[in-house]
Design an enzyme around this catalytic site. Structure first.
Site, PDB file in Angstrom:
ATOM      1  N   CYS A 138      -6.864 -10.270  -4.537  1.00 18.50           N
ATOM      2  CA  CYS A 138      -7.532 -11.080  -3.505  1.00 18.50           C
ATOM      3  C   CYS A 138      -8.151 -10.184  -2.439  1.00 18.50           C
ATOM      4  CB  CYS A 138      -6.536 -12.053  -2.870  1.00 18.50           C
ATOM      5  SG  CYS A 138      -7.270 -13.120  -1.608  1.00 18.50           S
ATOM      6  N   CYS A 141      -7.899 -11.595   1.090  1.00 18.27           N
ATOM      7  CA  CYS A 141      -6.575 -11.433   1.678  1.00 18.27           C
ATOM      8  C   CYS A 141      -6.333 -10.007   2.152  1.00 18.27           C
ATOM      9  CB  CYS A 141      -5.488 -11.789   0.662  1.00 18.27           C
ATOM     10  SG  CYS A 141      -5.686 -13.379  -0.156  1.00 18.27           S
ATOM     11  N   ASP A 142      -6.733  -9.027   1.335  1.00 19.32           N
ATOM     12  CA  ASP A 142      -6.280  -7.652   1.541  1.00 19.32           C
ATOM     13  C   ASP A 142      -7.370  -6.644   1.845  1.00 19.32           C
ATOM     14  OD1 ASP A 142      -3.676  -8.525   0.960  1.00 19.32           O
ATOM     15  OD2 ASP A 142      -3.980  -8.253  -1.186  1.00 19.32           O
TER      16      ASP A 142
END
Length: 324
Positions: A138, A141-142
């Site tokens: 992701c 997300c990261d």
């Protein structure tokens, strides 16, 4: 709680990620006395995520800690948490029948499905060791953690191209690795990709193995194998983003609920209502676009509110007929 005898509940929630726990919290506050079946991985995908910096109200939180707090919140409000796995459901009539791996059985006047989705991984032995330590599925997300770093994206569809483009906001260099000599992504995304000076594409290659740092705590390099020649080369990398798709956990509901070709549950516009009245779907099980904890939690809230409204207007148990 003993489930040796069939038990009737106004609302049963299947799944214990952000969507499931949020649905439980809202349903408990609505006095629906919800029963939540946690499944094989209580807490969902966030329990295998380390740093979370996009959850509102927390500048930094560990994924497992965030899910432990959600579980504690649900429990404190009286959500009946069942540490079991659903093995079969019958949505042909109300109350819906939910069978558990332990042999227990629940009868539900309404149902919230929050079983989530799982990322497809490469199947390399080093992936588990380095997941959350340089290996991710992701970028949204990261990606923030890779400012000024060199990262690799694996895949050839729209998801992979979009992840690569997103990562250019942070990374110094992005290498897209694809096993073929052309991308499956749409032409607009491809044009943006090829025009970005931060992105390099490696064609006809697969990830052969991952190399960790000497202490084993981070990714150091990705070894790429040319599928035509078999030649393997080492590419130094701080991050690897696997973008080869997700699989929604919907096998229990095939033939009972309307789904798209990929198996994601279809819901009405601006709603979590499925093709079966009284059954609602929230989170990654019906969202293949955003796949964020905060959007999943929002859908969990929607599902609980819609379940409450449904139950208020359908107090009588009635046969629904078999779903398409």
């Amino acid at each position: 709680m003993s489930l040796s005898e069939p038990r009737h509940a106004r609302l049963v929630i299947i799944g214990s990620g952000p969507a499931g726990y949020t649905a439980g919290i809202y349903a408990a506050r609505a006095a629906l006395a919800p029963v939540l079946v946690q499944g094989l991985q209580p807490g969902g995908q966030l329990t295998i995520t380390t740093d979370v910096e996009n959850w509102p109200g927390d500048t930094h939180v560990q994924g497992p800690d965030l899910m432990a707090r959600m579980e504690a919140h649900a429990r404190a409000l009286g959500v009946d948490l069942v540490a079991d796995v659903v093995v079969r459901v019958d949505l042909s009539r109300r109350p819906f029948a939910v069978e558990l791996d332990s042999g227990g059985r629940l009868l539900a006047d309404s149902l919230v499905i929050a079983t989530g989705a799982t990322a497809r991984w490469l199947g390399l032995p080093e992936e588990d060791q380095l997941r959350g330590r340089g290996v991710s599925a992701c970028a949204t997300c990261d990606g923030f953690f890779f400012r000024g770093k060199e990262v690799v994206v694996v895949g050839g569809g729209n998801s992979a191209v979009e992840e690569a483009l997103f990562l250019t906001n942070f990374a110094a260099r992005v290498t897209l690795v694809h096993r073929r000599d052309s991308l499956r992504a749409d032409k607009t995304n491809q044009a943006r990709l090829f025009a970005n000076p931060k992105i390099e594409v490696v064609w006809n290659a697969v990830v052969d193995r991952l190399e960790a740092t000497a202490d084993g705590l981070a990714l150091a390099a990705v070894h790429l194998r040319d599928v035509r020649t078999g030649e393997v080369r080492r590419l130094a990398a701080d991050g690897l983003f696997v973008a080869i798709g997700h699989d929604p956990a919907t096998s229990l509901f095939r033939g009972q609920l309307e789904m798209d070709d990929a198996g994601y549950i279809l819901t009405r516009p601006d709603s979590t209502a499925t093709s079966v009245p009284g059954v609602f779907a929230a989170g990654d099980v019906r969202d293949k676009v955003f796949r964020q904890a905060v959007t999943s939690a929002g859908m969990g809230c929607m599902a609980a509110l819609e379940a409450e409204r449904f139950l208020a207007g359908h107090a009588e148990t009635r046969d629904l007929g078999v779903a398409a």
